[in-house]
Each structure stands twice: as structure tokens, then as C-alpha cells.
Design a protein around this motif. Sequence first.
Motif, mmCIF file in Angstrom:
data_model
loop_
_atom_site.group_PDB
_atom_site.id
_atom_site.type_symbol
_atom_site.label_atom_id
_atom_site.label_comp_id
_atom_site.label_asym_id
_atom_site.label_seq_id
_atom_site.Cartn_x
_atom_site.Cartn_y
_atom_site.Cartn_z
ATOM 1 N N LEU A 1 0.840 -1.194 0.000
ATOM 2 C CA LEU A 1 0.000 0.000 0.000
ATOM 3 C C LEU A 1 0.876 1.245 0.000
ATOM 4 O O LEU A 1 1.674 1.460 0.909
ATOM 5 C CB LEU A 1 -0.908 0.025 1.234
ATOM 6 N N ILE A 2 0.716 2.053 -1.038
ATOM 7 C CA ILE A 2 1.438 3.326 -1.132
ATOM 8 C C ILE A 2 0.388 4.415 -1.289
ATOM 9 O O ILE A 2 -0.209 4.570 -2.355
ATOM 10 C CB ILE A 2 2.417 3.339 -2.319
ATOM 11 N N GLY A 3 0.129 5.150 -0.213
ATOM 12 C CA GLY A 3 -0.960 6.112 -0.235
ATOM 13 C C GLY A 3 -2.265 5.363 -0.454
ATOM 14 O O GLY A 3 -2.573 4.402 0.254
ATOM 15 N N ASN A 4 -3.014 5.784 -1.476
ATOM 16 C CA ASN A 4 -4.269 5.097 -1.790
ATOM 17 C C ASN A 4 -4.104 4.091 -2.930
ATOM 18 O O ASN A 4 -5.083 3.617 -3.491
ATOM 19 C CB ASN A 4 -5.367 6.119 -2.130
ATOM 20 N N ILE A 5 -2.850 3.783 -3.253
ATOM 21 C CA ILE A 5 -2.566 2.832 -4.329
ATOM 22 C C ILE A 5 -2.209 1.475 -3.738
ATOM 23 O O ILE A 5 -1.352 1.379 -2.848
ATOM 24 C CB ILE A 5 -1.409 3.348 -5.215
ATOM 25 N N PHE B 1 3.297 0.255 -15.192
ATOM 26 C CA PHE B 1 2.248 1.265 -15.360
ATOM 27 C C PHE B 1 1.980 1.969 -14.030
ATOM 28 O O PHE B 1 1.774 3.183 -13.980
ATOM 29 C CB PHE B 1 0.963 0.615 -15.877
ATOM 30 N N ILE B 2 1.990 1.194 -12.942
ATOM 31 C CA ILE B 2 1.760 1.764 -11.613
ATOM 32 C C ILE B 2 2.940 2.641 -11.206
ATOM 33 O O ILE B 2 2.763 3.768 -10.711
ATOM 34 C CB ILE B 2 1.535 0.652 -10.567
ATOM 35 N N LEU B 3 4.162 2.120 -11.413
ATOM 36 C CA LEU B 3 5.357 2.889 -11.046
ATOM 37 C C LEU B 3 5.442 4.187 -11.840
ATOM 38 O O LEU B 3 5.817 5.234 -11.304
ATOM 39 C CB LEU B 3 6.616 2.052 -11.274
ATOM 40 N N SER B 4 5.082 4.112 -13.112
ATOM 41 C CA SER B 4 5.135 5.321 -13.940
ATOM 42 C C SER B 4 4.164 6.376 -13.430
ATOM 43 O O SER B 4 4.470 7.578 -13.420
ATOM 44 C CB SER B 4 4.829 4.971 -15.395
ATOM 45 N N ASP B 5 2.987 5.935 -12.985
ATOM 46 C CA ASP B 5 2.026 6.886 -12.407
ATOM 47 C C ASP B 5 2.572 7.496 -11.115
ATOM 48 O O ASP B 5 2.323 8.675 -10.824
ATOM 49 C CB ASP B 5 0.700 6.182 -12.116
ATOM 50 N N LEU B 6 3.312 6.696 -10.348
ATOM 51 C CA LEU B 6 3.842 7.168 -9.066
ATOM 52 C C LEU B 6 4.962 8.193 -9.237
ATOM 53 O O LEU B 6 5.027 9.189 -8.506
ATOM 54 C CB LEU B 6 4.360 5.985 -8.245
#
Length: 263
Positions: A70-74, A194-199
Motif C-alpha cells: 500500500l502506497i498512499g491510496n494505491i 504502469f503503476i510505477l510510472s504513475d507514481l
Amino acid sequence: MKLTYQISDVVPYINWLYFYHAWGLSGKPEKEKLQLRNEAETVLQEMEGKHHTFALFEILEANSDGDDLLIGNIRIPMLRQQRAQDNGVCLCLTDFVRPLSSGIKDRVGAFATTVDASMEHEHKGDHYQQMMVQTLADRLAEATAEKMHEEVRKKYWGYAPDEHLTKEQLHAEVFQGIRPAVGYPSLPDTSVNFILSDLIGMKQIGISLTETGMMRPHASVSGLMLAHPKARYFELGTIGEDQLRDYAMRRGLPVELMRKYIK
């Protein structure tokens, strides 16, 4: 944070064993390796001032929730080993992050490194020189990750400020914490990019993603940074059908799509 390096900044961090392996020289006479390395170092000198490498990272508040990070709301689902270790434990990367139930925030790092995209297009028509530059680009991206991670441990995250390791020790990964990369044994799902790029915004350093989450330029590395003193690398092994279905459910994606992402 975005970091830009001169070629000479990261050359000392190159692990030449992998360079020799790419050229099929593992186990070959040292004379052959030395000759190739001399040629490679000449090319690296020619790159100085013409090309750069880039790193991008963020240190983020995080917790684990079972096999999810869990990283923030992700929420980033992770995979667990299929076969237990000698101690009877099946590892997951979330094992090295403080659980949500503790009520205490932990931190993890997310990162990406790459080279100038133009590097991959040099020496078109000269197969040998093109392969030389491409294999060096791969090593430079990895070396950039090594240098960035050292700076993160000692300065930016600062959990190991007094670390003093030789380059050989860095390559042997005797430092505290780990840097699991996307596409590697403990983090094989390329769609995590895709998740890391958004982060962290990979576009800031010129990285784009294919429909399967592979990075362009090819000479790029991405992943997580975990600081737990007992964190270590491991292989997941063959992903069982039961875990694949559970993972797909946690990712909210079709099972067949997950088969496409997990290499």
C-alpha cells in the motif's frame, strides 16, 4: 527526484561480468575479455559529454497488507514464492515492509533509470558497433541504478549514512536493503511499470511503455527499493494457477491478461 549523470560518473559502477556474458565470453580466456573491455572503454570515452544517463526516484510512505503493498491510496499486489525456503517460509516482497496492522508508517522507494534514447540508434549499418553501444547502454542503465541506490541509502533516504563499500561489494549486494527490478525473479509482472510510472512519472526521463509494460529505451531499469535489514533477493519459481488467479483478482485484471504480463 530526477538525477542526471555524466557517463564517467557511472562507468565505475559497471558490472563487467554481465557485459562479458552478453558477448558470450563467460569462461573465455582473460585476454579476449581484456581486448573487448579496452574497445568498450574507448567507446565510453567517446560518449562522454555527448550522452548522459538518468535516474528518477521517490521515497514514499507505505505499508504491507498481506501480499499487497500500500502506497498512499494505491494498492500494488505482489506474488509469493511457490516453494518454501529451508526455513519453511515462502517469501513475498511485502514481508519486508511494516504491516498496516502495526499502525506505523513505513517507507519504500520507487525508481527508474535509463540512457539517452539516441544511444540506441547510433552506428546503424555497423552491426558490431551497434551491438557494442547497445550492450554498453544496458550496462550503463544498470550502473546508474547502482549509483543512484548508493546515494539513496547514504543521502536521500539516509538509512545507511556511514556505508563504505567497494564497487566489488556493491556488485555482491552486501549493502542493507534490496532493489528488486520489474521483470526480475521476485517482481516478474511487467505491468507493474504502469503503476510505477504513475507514481514517479517515468516520462520525465524519457521512458515510455509498450502495451505490455516494457520500457523504451530498452536500456532502462525500474523497480522498488526496500530498506529492511533482512530483505534479500529470491525467486518466485513457477507461478501456480491458483496464485495466478488470486493475483489477477487482486489486480482487477483478467487472468489471460496477467499471463501476458508475467514473464
